[in-house]
Write a protein that holds these residues in place. Structure first.
Motif, mmCIF file in Angstrom:
data_model
loop_
_atom_site.group_PDB
_atom_site.id
_atom_site.type_symbol
_atom_site.label_atom_id
_atom_site.label_comp_id
_atom_site.label_asym_id
_atom_site.label_seq_id
_atom_site.Cartn_x
_atom_site.Cartn_y
_atom_site.Cartn_z
ATOM 1 N N SER A 1 0.843 -1.192 0.000
ATOM 2 C CA SER A 1 0.000 0.000 0.000
ATOM 3 C C SER A 1 0.881 1.245 0.000
ATOM 4 O O SER A 1 2.012 1.222 0.517
ATOM 5 N N SER A 2 0.374 2.315 -0.556
ATOM 6 C CA SER A 2 1.147 3.561 -0.575
ATOM 7 C C SER A 2 1.384 4.065 0.847
ATOM 8 O O SER A 2 2.453 4.608 1.139
ATOM 9 N N ARG A 3 0.427 3.871 1.745
ATOM 10 C CA ARG A 3 0.600 4.325 3.130
ATOM 11 C C ARG A 3 1.746 3.597 3.814
ATOM 12 O O ARG A 3 2.529 4.205 4.541
ATOM 13 N N GLU A 4 1.853 2.288 3.568
ATOM 14 C CA GLU A 4 2.944 1.542 4.191
ATOM 15 C C GLU A 4 4.280 1.944 3.588
ATOM 16 O O GLU A 4 5.276 2.103 4.296
ATOM 17 N N LEU A 5 4.323 2.135 2.273
ATOM 18 C CA LEU A 5 5.557 2.589 1.619
ATOM 19 C C LEU A 5 6.033 3.902 2.233
ATOM 20 O O LEU A 5 7.210 4.042 2.603
ATOM 21 N N LEU A 6 5.146 4.864 2.372
ATOM 22 C CA LEU A 6 5.514 6.176 2.909
ATOM 23 C C LEU A 6 5.946 6.079 4.373
ATOM 24 O O LEU A 6 6.902 6.733 4.789
ATOM 25 N N ALA A 7 5.261 5.244 5.144
ATOM 26 C CA ALA A 7 5.629 5.078 6.552
ATOM 27 C C ALA A 7 7.018 4.465 6.684
ATOM 28 O O ALA A 7 7.817 4.872 7.541
ATOM 29 N N ARG A 8 7.325 3.500 5.842
ATOM 30 C CA ARG A 8 8.645 2.856 5.910
ATOM 31 C C ARG A 8 9.750 3.819 5.453
ATOM 32 O O ARG A 8 10.864 3.783 5.979
ATOM 33 N N ILE A 9 9.451 4.662 4.479
ATOM 34 C CA ILE A 9 10.433 5.669 4.056
ATOM 35 C C ILE A 9 10.707 6.643 5.200
ATOM 36 O O ILE A 9 11.861 6.968 5.497
ATOM 37 N N ARG A 10 9.649 7.108 5.861
ATOM 38 C CA ARG A 10 9.845 8.017 6.999
ATOM 39 C C ARG A 10 10.671 7.348 8.090
ATOM 40 O O ARG A 10 11.570 7.966 8.673
ATOM 41 N N ALA A 11 10.376 6.081 8.361
ATOM 42 C CA ALA A 11 11.092 5.365 9.418
ATOM 43 C C ALA A 11 12.566 5.209 9.089
ATOM 44 O O ALA A 11 13.432 5.433 9.933
ATOM 45 N N MET A 12 12.884 4.834 7.848
ATOM 46 C CA MET A 12 14.289 4.555 7.518
ATOM 47 C C MET A 12 15.120 5.829 7.404
ATOM 48 O O MET A 12 16.350 5.783 7.516
ATOM 49 N N THR A 13 14.468 6.975 7.160
ATOM 50 C CA THR A 13 15.237 8.212 7.012
ATOM 51 C C THR A 13 15.325 9.011 8.306
ATOM 52 O O THR A 13 16.019 10.027 8.338
ATOM 53 N N ARG A 14 14.671 8.566 9.364
ATOM 54 C CA ARG A 14 14.744 9.316 10.618
ATOM 55 C C ARG A 14 16.160 9.393 11.164
ATOM 56 O O ARG A 14 16.565 10.404 11.730
ATOM 57 N N THR A 15 16.929 8.333 10.998
ATOM 58 C CA THR A 15 18.290 8.329 11.522
ATOM 59 C C THR A 15 19.158 9.374 10.823
ATOM 60 O O THR A 15 20.147 9.828 11.374
ATOM 61 N N GLN A 16 18.787 9.767 9.604
ATOM 62 C CA GLN A 16 19.553 10.790 8.890
ATOM 63 C C GLN A 16 19.435 12.145 9.550
ATOM 64 O O GLN A 16 20.304 13.006 9.400
ATOM 65 N N THR A 17 18.333 12.381 10.255
ATOM 66 C CA THR A 17 18.102 13.678 10.882
ATOM 67 C C THR A 17 18.189 13.617 12.403
ATOM 68 O O THR A 17 17.964 14.617 13.071
ATOM 69 N N ASP A 18 18.541 12.428 12.946
ATOM 70 C CA ASP A 18 18.616 12.237 14.393
ATOM 71 C C ASP A 18 17.308 12.604 15.087
ATOM 72 O O ASP A 18 17.291 13.105 16.202
ATOM 73 N N GLN A 19 16.190 12.398 14.401
ATOM 74 C CA GLN A 19 14.887 12.701 14.963
ATOM 75 C C GLN A 19 14.156 11.398 15.276
ATOM 76 O O GLN A 19 14.053 10.536 14.423
ATOM 77 N N PRO A 20 13.643 11.251 16.505
ATOM 78 C CA PRO A 20 12.969 10.008 16.879
ATOM 79 C C PRO A 20 11.560 9.881 16.319
ATOM 80 O O PRO A 20 10.937 8.848 16.457
ATOM 81 N N SER A 21 11.027 10.939 15.719
ATOM 82 C CA SER A 21 9.676 10.879 15.178
ATOM 83 C C SER A 21 9.638 11.570 13.826
ATOM 84 O O SER A 21 10.674 12.008 13.305
ATOM 85 N N SER A 22 8.444 11.697 13.266
ATOM 86 C CA SER A 22 8.309 12.345 11.968
ATOM 87 C C SER A 22 8.353 13.858 12.084
ATOM 88 O O SER A 22 8.312 14.559 11.075
ATOM 89 N N LYS A 23 8.448 14.386 13.292
ATOM 90 C CA LYS A 23 8.419 15.836 13.495
ATOM 91 C C LYS A 23 9.827 16.399 13.681
ATOM 92 O O LYS A 23 10.614 15.878 14.463
ATOM 93 N N LEU A 24 10.108 17.468 12.941
ATOM 94 C CA LEU A 24 11.348 18.209 13.080
ATOM 95 C C LEU A 24 11.075 19.437 13.939
ATOM 96 O O LEU A 24 10.080 20.134 13.725
ATOM 97 N N GLN A 25 11.956 19.706 14.889
ATOM 98 C CA GLN A 25 11.745 20.822 15.809
ATOM 99 C C GLN A 25 12.978 21.705 15.826
ATOM 100 O O GLN A 25 14.101 21.219 15.928
ATOM 101 N N PHE A 26 12.770 23.027 15.723
ATOM 102 C CA PHE A 26 13.853 23.993 15.904
ATOM 103 C C PHE A 26 13.229 25.270 16.435
ATOM 104 O O PHE A 26 12.304 25.813 15.837
ATOM 105 N N GLY A 27 13.725 25.733 17.571
ATOM 106 C CA GLY A 27 13.102 26.871 18.215
ATOM 107 C C GLY A 27 11.658 26.532 18.566
ATOM 108 O O GLY A 27 11.366 25.439 19.043
ATOM 109 N N ASN A 28 10.747 27.480 18.316
ATOM 110 C CA ASN A 28 9.334 27.225 18.612
ATOM 111 C C ASN A 28 8.563 26.719 17.394
ATOM 112 O O ASN A 28 7.330 26.714 17.380
#
Length: 224
Positions: A104-131
């Motif tokens: 499914s496209s939803r599973e494909l997108l979820a797996r892409i988000r999961a595998m690329t999180r380590t590239q940004t050192d972010q534990p979730s799909s959310k990026l945070q900087f300042g407020n």
């Protein structure tokens, strides 16, 4: 975020590229293993979606070649082979994940988000900087003052800046990562999208800003 798709079945490749672009990824398609390795030499990709059965060099050969030279790009294998031994082989060769066709496209997108999180050192799909928070699952830019849903190029540009806070990113790199090598867009389009994002950050009362360094590029900085 820029991805490379190596899939020789052109109708499937076209469908996947459409899914990726509709979900605010930049993506290039190649159709054999040799071409995949040539494109990856640029170092311009955040992840690789890799089919196993391809001409010239199959997916496993591509994966082994990458890992043998120390390239740690996240790799998601796509394969019609669903046997446990096939999955184990792919993961043992250095893949980050393995997705069996059909999917499914939803599973494909979820797996892409999961595998690329380590590239940004972010534990979730959310990026945070300042407020400011950028949600890579919903494309929402938010602060305590409100939120906006970003369009494709806006999202990709701010994502790249938020993944590299305080680091200067050249205008040329922004062009390559977001519009691609073959784009006919003029380089001043980068300034146009920076202007769009600055207006949204101002409206959100952001305590961060996009700073320009003349003839060099842009960086995301705290407002002091």
């Amino acid at each position: 975020m820029r991805l490379l798709l190596a899939e020789d079945e052109r109708s499937l490749s076209k469908a996947i590229i459409t899914i990726l672009e509709k979900n605010n990824y930049s993506a290039d398609a190649v159709y054999d293993g040799e071409e995949a390795l040539e494109y990856l030499k640029t170092g311009n990709y955040d992840g690789l979606i890799l089919d196993i059965m391809m001409p010239k060099r199959d997916g496993m050969e591509v994966l082994k070649a990458l890992r043998n030279k120390g390239d740690r790009i996240p790799v998601l294998i796509l394969s019609a082979k669903s046997e446990i031994d096939d999955k184990v082989l792919g993961l043992d060769c250095g893949a980050n994940d393995y997705l069996t066709k059909p999917f499914s496209s939803r599973e494909l997108l979820a797996r892409i988000r999961a595998m690329t999180r380590t590239q940004t050192d972010q534990p979730s799909s959310k990026l945070q900087f300042g407020n400011i928070t950028l949600d890579r699952a919903t494309f929402e830019l938010s602060s305590p003052a409100g939120s906006f849903r970003l369009a494709n190029k806006e999202f990709q540009m701010l994502e790249l800046l938020m993944c590299n806070p305080r680091n200067l990113i050249s205008t040329e790199r922004l062009m390559e990562r977001i519009w691609g090598y073959d784009s006919e867009a003029e380089i001043n389009v980068v300034w146009v999208y920076v202007s769009y994002l600055r207006k949204k950050l101002t409206a959100l009362h952001a305590d961060i800003q996009i700073k320009a360094k003349r003839n060099a590029g842009y960086s995301l900085e705290e407002i002091k």
